[in-house]
Design a protein around this motif. Structure first.
Motif, PDB file in Angstrom:
ATOM      1  N   GLY A  99      12.990  -4.596   0.089  1.00 44.64           N
ATOM      2  CA  GLY A  99      12.768  -4.625   1.532  1.00 44.64           C
ATOM      3  C   GLY A  99      12.309  -3.300   2.122  1.00 44.64           C
ATOM      4  O   GLY A  99      12.050  -3.213   3.308  1.00 44.64           O
ATOM      5  N   ASP A 100      12.189  -2.264   1.326  1.00 41.49           N
ATOM      6  CA  ASP A 100      11.774  -0.946   1.794  1.00 41.49           C
ATOM      7  C   ASP A 100      10.354  -0.680   1.285  1.00 41.49           C
ATOM      8  O   ASP A 100      10.151  -0.297   0.132  1.00 41.49           O
ATOM      9  N   ALA A 101       9.374  -0.913   2.153  1.00 40.30           N
ATOM     10  CA  ALA A 101       7.969  -0.800   1.750  1.00 40.30           C
ATOM     11  C   ALA A 101       7.629   0.608   1.280  1.00 40.30           C
ATOM     12  O   ALA A 101       6.912   0.777   0.293  1.00 40.30           O
ATOM     13  N   ALA A 102       8.140   1.615   1.955  1.00 41.57           N
ATOM     14  CA  ALA A 102       7.826   2.994   1.577  1.00 41.57           C
ATOM     15  C   ALA A 102       8.365   3.302   0.181  1.00 41.57           C
ATOM     16  O   ALA A 102       7.683   3.928  -0.637  1.00 41.57           O
ATOM     17  N   SER A 103       9.574   2.856  -0.106  1.00 37.47           N
ATOM     18  CA  SER A 103      10.176   3.062  -1.425  1.00 37.47           C
ATOM     19  C   SER A 103       9.361   2.362  -2.509  1.00 37.47           C
ATOM     20  O   SER A 103       9.103   2.926  -3.580  1.00 37.47           O
ATOM     21  N   LEU A 104       8.942   1.132  -2.235  1.00 35.81           N
ATOM     22  CA  LEU A 104       8.150   0.377  -3.198  1.00 35.81           C
ATOM     23  C   LEU A 104       6.815   1.065  -3.453  1.00 35.81           C
ATOM     24  O   LEU A 104       6.407   1.256  -4.602  1.00 35.81           O
ATOM     25  N   LEU A 105       6.125   1.459  -2.411  1.00 38.37           N
ATOM     26  CA  LEU A 105       4.810   2.096  -2.581  1.00 38.37           C
ATOM     27  C   LEU A 105       4.922   3.440  -3.284  1.00 38.37           C
ATOM     28  O   LEU A 105       4.061   3.789  -4.095  1.00 38.37           O
ATOM     29  N   ARG A 106       5.998   4.194  -3.010  1.00 42.01           N
ATOM     30  CA  ARG A 106       6.211   5.463  -3.740  1.00 42.01           C
ATOM     31  C   ARG A 106       6.369   5.197  -5.236  1.00 42.01           C
ATOM     32  O   ARG A 106       5.807   5.895  -6.073  1.00 42.01           O
ATOM     33  N   ALA A 107       7.182   4.171  -5.565  1.00 41.79           N
ATOM     34  CA  ALA A 107       7.394   3.831  -6.980  1.00 41.79           C
ATOM     35  C   ALA A 107       6.095   3.404  -7.638  1.00 41.79           C
ATOM     36  O   ALA A 107       5.809   3.774  -8.782  1.00 41.79           O
ATOM     37  N   LEU A 108       5.298   2.622  -6.932  1.00 44.39           N
ATOM     38  CA  LEU A 108       4.023   2.157  -7.501  1.00 44.39           C
ATOM     39  C   LEU A 108       3.057   3.310  -7.688  1.00 44.39           C
ATOM     40  O   LEU A 108       2.351   3.386  -8.696  1.00 44.39           O
ATOM     41  N   ARG A 109       3.006   4.207  -6.740  1.00 43.14           N
ATOM     42  CA  ARG A 109       2.092   5.349  -6.860  1.00 43.14           C
ATOM     43  C   ARG A 109       2.509   6.286  -7.995  1.00 43.14           C
ATOM     44  O   ARG A 109       1.672   6.949  -8.593  1.00 43.14           O
ATOM     45  N   ALA A 110       3.815   6.330  -8.268  1.00 45.40           N
ATOM     46  CA  ALA A 110       4.317   7.182  -9.357  1.00 45.40           C
ATOM     47  C   ALA A 110       4.138   6.524 -10.719  1.00 45.40           C
ATOM     48  O   ALA A 110       4.314   7.184 -11.750  1.00 45.40           O
ATOM     49  N   ALA A 111       3.786   5.266 -10.724  1.00 49.29           N
ATOM     50  CA  ALA A 111       3.669   4.520 -12.001  1.00 49.29           C
ATOM     51  C   ALA A 111       2.490   4.997 -12.815  1.00 49.29           C
ATOM     52  O   ALA A 111       1.514   5.460 -12.360  1.00 49.29           O
TER      53      ALA A 111
END
Length: 111
Positions: A99-111
């Motif tokens: 539910g935290d879009a910023a957290s999800l996008l940070r994780a994806l960008r770090a992938a």
């Protein structure tokens, strides 16, 4: 373009897809709520990232199977608020809050 397989319930899978598709470099190529169905799909499609929603996938074996069968695929462990995020082993595992879009996008960008 980074490709994703999302393992979550339908409501959150659509939520993830809506957040991801605003970024032209990210694309969800499959989603479903059943880890047993998703893992063979990930073996065939070889996405860049698999998002495992820990509210749906409560099986440590799923992560181990994915790591063994698609070793180059990054895994984002996506946990609901109030649930501890596991300290996952391996350099290709990231963590994000459900539910935290910023957290999800940070994780994806770090992938």
């Amino acid at each position: 373009m980074m490709t994703l397989v999302v393992v979550s319930d339908d409501a959150h899978a659509h939520w993830v897809r809506d957040r991801v598709h605003v970024n032209p470099e990210l694309r969800v190529i499959w989603h479903g709520a059943d880890a047993r169905a998703a893992l063979p799909v990930a073996q065939v499609l070889l996405p860049d990232v698999v998002v495992l929603d820990l509210a749906v996938v409560d099986d440590a074996g799923a992560l181990a199977f994915l790591r063994a069968s698609a070793p180059g695929t990054c895994v984002v462990l996506y946990a609901p608020p109030g649930r501890d995020l596991p300290s996952a082993a391996g350099p290709l595992v990231r963590r994000a809050r459900r539910g935290d879009a910023a957290s999800l996008l940070r994780a994806l960008r770090a992938a």
